[in-house]
Motif scaffolding. Structure first.
Motif, short mmCIF file in Angstrom:
data_model
loop_
_atom_site.label_atom_id
_atom_site.label_comp_id
_atom_site.label_asym_id
_atom_site.label_seq_id
_atom_site.Cartn_x
_atom_site.Cartn_y
_atom_site.Cartn_z
N ARG A 44 9.02 45.02 8.87
CA ARG A 44 8.74 45.43 10.25
C ARG A 44 8.94 46.93 10.37
O ARG A 44 9.44 47.58 9.43
CB ARG A 44 9.66 44.69 11.22
CG ARG A 44 11.14 44.90 10.93
CD ARG A 44 12.04 44.06 11.81
NE ARG A 44 13.45 44.24 11.48
CZ ARG A 44 14.43 44.31 12.36
NH1 ARG A 44 14.16 44.22 13.66
NH2 ARG A 44 15.68 44.46 11.98
N GLY A 56 14.76 37.51 8.11
CA GLY A 56 14.62 36.80 9.38
C GLY A 56 14.59 35.31 9.16
O GLY A 56 14.27 34.83 8.05
N LEU A 60 10.41 31.40 15.44
CA LEU A 60 10.72 32.41 16.44
C LEU A 60 11.44 31.82 17.64
O LEU A 60 11.05 30.77 18.16
CB LEU A 60 9.43 33.10 16.90
CG LEU A 60 9.58 34.28 17.85
CD1 LEU A 60 8.60 35.38 17.51
CD2 LEU A 60 9.38 33.84 19.30
N SER A 91 6.06 39.50 21.66
CA SER A 91 6.22 39.89 20.26
C SER A 91 4.90 40.36 19.66
O SER A 91 4.87 41.33 18.89
CB SER A 91 6.78 38.72 19.45
OG SER A 91 8.13 38.47 19.79
N CYS A 97 5.04 41.86 12.30
CA CYS A 97 5.66 42.04 10.99
C CYS A 97 4.75 41.49 9.90
O CYS A 97 3.78 40.76 10.17
CB CYS A 97 7.04 41.38 10.93
SG CYS A 97 7.04 39.59 11.17
N TRP A 134 7.93 38.95 15.38
CA TRP A 134 9.37 38.72 15.33
C TRP A 134 10.01 38.93 16.69
O TRP A 134 9.43 39.51 17.61
CB TRP A 134 10.04 39.63 14.29
CG TRP A 134 9.92 41.10 14.52
CD1 TRP A 134 8.89 41.92 14.13
CD2 TRP A 134 10.85 41.95 15.20
NE1 TRP A 134 9.13 43.22 14.52
CE2 TRP A 134 10.32 43.27 15.18
CE3 TRP A 134 12.07 41.73 15.83
CZ2 TRP A 134 10.99 44.35 15.75
CZ3 TRP A 134 12.73 42.81 16.41
CH2 TRP A 134 12.20 44.10 16.37
N THR A 146 14.37 36.44 14.20
CA THR A 146 13.53 35.27 13.95
C THR A 146 12.06 35.67 13.96
O THR A 146 11.70 36.72 14.49
CB THR A 146 13.76 34.17 15.01
OG1 THR A 146 13.29 34.64 16.29
CG2 THR A 146 15.24 33.81 15.12
N PHE A 147 11.21 34.82 13.38
CA PHE A 147 9.80 35.19 13.32
C PHE A 147 8.92 33.94 13.25
O PHE A 147 9.38 32.84 12.93
CB PHE A 147 9.53 36.08 12.09
CG PHE A 147 9.55 35.34 10.78
CD1 PHE A 147 8.37 34.89 10.19
CD2 PHE A 147 10.75 35.08 10.13
CE1 PHE A 147 8.39 34.21 8.98
CE2 PHE A 147 10.78 34.39 8.92
CZ PHE A 147 9.59 33.96 8.35
#
Length: 236
Positions: A44, A56, A60, A91, A97, A134, A146-147
């Protein structure tokens, strides 16, 4: 897209490939059977504009989520709705990302009901990059990165395996994906067919279906049952 993929390169290799600073702290390890909520590497942009290699958790969690219970259902975001979804749109607008991968798994139901897993991977062994988004979720006094992976309708031979595929980003699209969203529609375009032709659709053993299994043998090619049957017939 099914909820399994492989990412086995070291933090050093990924940092070099993606021209990023490593902030993983040694948390990156090979994983041939990534499952929802697993911690994995992603790339990212830092606020200063340089790339960061981070760790991550897959699934998400929007900042407003009350608990982490729904993370496993948030591993994929549909390209068709990511820009308008309450959970994903913020996001997509500001926190995109790259998700490094060796390849991903899908299952096809064969005649007779047997489910045959396949591993989609570059024939030349190069790294894949899934388009991801993310978010940071507050977990008590800590923050959890998180993603989600974006998915799009499958094209070409990949459509014979599954009707969805991850949104794959060739290297020349990495900078645009991480940068300002000047043309969201262009960001969400699938890769060209000639690039996708470089992917191998490889039958693999059913052991990958158990998340407890991990190792390079999971991505090894195996003969299909019908190929084995044909081989047996040639013996007589």
């Amino acid at each position: 897209m099914c909820g399994r993929y492989a990412t086995t390169r070291s933090a050093g290799d990924l940092s070099a490939l993606f021209e990023s600073y490593d902030e993983t702290g040694g948390e990156v390890g090979p994983d041939w059977n990534v499952a929802p909520t697993d911690p994995v590497p992603l790339v990212r942009l830092a606020p200063e504009g340089h790339r960061l290699l981070s760790v991550g958790r897959w699934g998400l969690l929007p900042h407003w989520a009350r608990t982490a219970a729904g993370a496993a259902r948030m591993i994929n975001a549909r390209a068709e709705t990511v820009a308008t979804s309450r959970a994903y749109a913020p996001s997509f607008a500001r926190r995109r990302c790259l998700v490094p991968a060796d390849g991903w798994y899908e299952w096809v139901r064969e005649p007779g009901g047997r489910r045959q897993p396949y591993f989609m991977t570059p024939r030349d062994g190069s790294v894949l990059s899934f388009a991801g988004i993310w978010s940071v979720w507050a977990a008590g006094d800590a923050e959890l990165l998180t993603f989600s992976v974006l998915t799009t309708p499958a094209v070409g031979e990949l459509a014979e395996v599954h009707d969805r595929m991850p949104l794959l980003l060739p290297r020349e699209r990495w900078a645009d994906w991480l940068g300002p969203a000047e043309d969201p529609a262009a960001l969400l375009a699938p890769p060209p067919g000639e690039w996708l032709a470089g992917l191998e659709i490889r039958p693999v053993a059913p052991a990958v279906g158990d998340v407890r299994n991990d190792g390079p043998e999971l991505t090894a090619r195996v003969p299909l049952a019908r190929e084995e049957a044909a081989a047996d017939m040639t013996l007589f």
